[in-house]
Enzyme design. Sequence first.
Site, mmCIF file in Angstrom:
data_model
loop_
_atom_site.group_PDB
_atom_site.id
_atom_site.type_symbol
_atom_site.label_atom_id
_atom_site.label_comp_id
_atom_site.label_asym_id
_atom_site.label_seq_id
_atom_site.Cartn_x
_atom_site.Cartn_y
_atom_site.Cartn_z
ATOM 1 N N TYR A 174 -5.812 -0.172 15.431
ATOM 2 C CA TYR A 174 -4.823 0.282 16.406
ATOM 3 C C TYR A 174 -5.432 0.097 17.800
ATOM 4 C CZ TYR A 174 -2.141 2.006 12.423
ATOM 5 O OH TYR A 174 -1.424 2.089 11.260
ATOM 6 N N ASN A 185 -7.044 8.131 2.612
ATOM 7 C CA ASN A 185 -6.693 7.564 3.909
ATOM 8 C C ASN A 185 -7.533 8.169 5.033
ATOM 9 O OD1 ASN A 185 -4.673 5.956 5.575
ATOM 10 N ND2 ASN A 185 -4.427 7.986 6.485
ATOM 11 N N GLU A 186 -8.099 7.309 5.880
ATOM 12 C CA GLU A 186 -8.781 7.723 7.108
ATOM 13 C C GLU A 186 -9.563 9.025 6.903
ATOM 14 O OE1 GLU A 186 -5.815 7.701 10.212
ATOM 15 O OE2 GLU A 186 -5.324 5.588 9.865
ATOM 16 N N GLU A 191 -4.461 -1.105 7.702
ATOM 17 C CA GLU A 191 -3.335 -0.697 8.546
ATOM 18 C C GLU A 191 -3.505 -1.379 9.906
ATOM 19 O OE1 GLU A 191 -2.575 3.410 9.255
ATOM 20 O OE2 GLU A 191 -2.761 3.995 7.150
ATOM 21 N N ARG A 205 0.874 -1.176 0.000
ATOM 22 C CA ARG A 205 0.000 0.000 0.000
ATOM 23 C C ARG A 205 0.909 1.223 0.000
ATOM 24 N NH1 ARG A 205 -2.874 2.951 4.422
ATOM 25 N NH2 ARG A 205 -4.798 3.866 3.593
ATOM 26 N N TRP A 261 1.385 -1.453 9.023
ATOM 27 C CA TRP A 261 2.006 -0.122 8.995
ATOM 28 C C TRP A 261 3.279 -0.180 9.835
ATOM 29 C CZ3 TRP A 261 0.517 4.291 6.378
ATOM 30 C CH2 TRP A 261 1.300 5.427 6.640
ATOM 31 N N HIS A 273 -8.700 0.123 9.878
ATOM 32 C CA HIS A 273 -7.379 0.292 10.469
ATOM 33 C C HIS A 273 -7.464 -0.098 11.944
ATOM 34 C CE1 HIS A 273 -6.041 3.393 7.190
ATOM 35 N NE2 HIS A 273 -6.434 2.226 6.705
#
Length: 542
Positions: A230, A161-162, A257, A84, A286, A228
């Site tokens: 996290y 992105n995001e 991610e 990516r 990531w 994503h």
Amino acid sequence: MRSRTPAVPRLATVAALLGLLLPLLALGSPAHAAPPGFRVANGRLLESNGNDFVMRGVNHAHTWYPDRVSSLAHIKAKGANTVRVVLSSGDRWTRNDAADVSNVVAQCKQNRLICVLEVHDTTGYGEQSGAVTLSRAADYWIGVQSALTGQEDYVIVNIGNEPYGNTNYTAWTADTKAAVQKLRSAGFRHTIMVDAPNWGQDWAFTMRDNAASVFAADPDANTVFSIHMYGVFDTAAEISDYLNRFVTAKLPIVVGEFGHNHSDGDPDEDTILAATRQLGLGYLGWSWSGNGGGVEYLDMVTNFDPNQLTSWGQRIFNGANGIAATSEEAAVYSSAGGDTTPPTAPGTPTASAVTSSSVTLNWSAATDATGVTGYDVVRASGTSETATTTAGTSTTVTGLAPATSYTFAVYARDAAGNRSPRSGTVAVTTASGGSAATCGVSYRVTNEWPGGFQGEIVIRNTGTSAISGWTLRWTFPDSQRVSNLWGGTPTQSGAEVSVAAASYTATIAPTGSVTLGFTATKGGTNPGPTAFTLNDSACSVA
């Protein structure tokens, strides 16, 4: 990637689950003919041959480190089948133009990687200053469409992105539908990937609960969703529940991610890796290298050196359910699946129109059984090469430093991504001096940590004619040394720094500007430079 701590509960409701499942009734036959490359069917991402494709790869911060394109070969060598690639629309960082995008795609194909290309300028829209809309990101893709047409077997377009932070994120659904439809109306047939809001982590479940309606709004029925993971995803239950809801609803999902640690919590990377393998879902960790701002621990290798795997790099590449153990190369690259014969080498280039900052190169065409689609013109320095891409047999290389020797060569590429042997080389020495520049420069430190910092330099053309090719020079007042720089090619001797323009920053229109970013080491203090010259002309300093 952006840290953000959620502020609301994570529990789903029965109504929300029904909201995800019921709109599946709308997922009928697409209005268009079947997409020519990657496509979605029955909740799975398929290659053009109809086989499943499961992403196993990492993120690479190309837009901030454009000189690190060789990282793609290193990522492939570790076993990845996908990368990516971070790009910029030019709204927050230096724009990656069509030539640069074409080169990235060529490098992905040369290294037998599937390219997921994303625009990073949308990150945290509504909450992050300077972030742009998904509509603006779609406009960028339309602007570089020439580099992507015909690459549907190799490229997935990740719109932005995001695309929302934690403010007004409920607008994500309508904005995502509109952006997908804008790209389809412009003729994009690629699989489109869409990121979740809430800094990509969807803690409010906006993407999860509206994914079916977004999928139904795509006339090609060829959209993939990206979560994503996290700090929000710090338990096995949360990870499994989120992914299984998409699988149950037959909606395609990838973990676009994730990391092994984060400032907003400790993600459960072991479950992410295990659950995606069990469910046959893709993941993209990531990130390869170059992280700053306190999350340097997310580097998989140290200073882009593939021989210096960090603990995170060891985990994702070589650990249980990691890339080496689970990755399968895309069938489009298999020896049984198409052309693997490279073109012949192009002719040795000849140089003409040599100035203080540019040179025109010409070469004889390569030959190939299925046709040459482009050429990579490389500036060689020892074992490293800096490439630009062109469709024809000539190009003008800009952004060179005055009175400097360069060595150039050319590779040819065909439609299957095969790259030829390198041509012979030509040595060129640029003229001394350079065009006078009327300029202004601003310098600021954007982030700082013990022993290092990140900086930004904005070069403004304050004159009435375009600056075509430039070299910026300054002297650091303390012991600072540039580690990495994007937007140009740096050299440093002692305290003196010289930056030659990159091909995509070489021209500065009247009243226009370009932005350079860099990381550097420092001593106990970090005073900024007080004077800059552009093509040996002094610039005003703001």
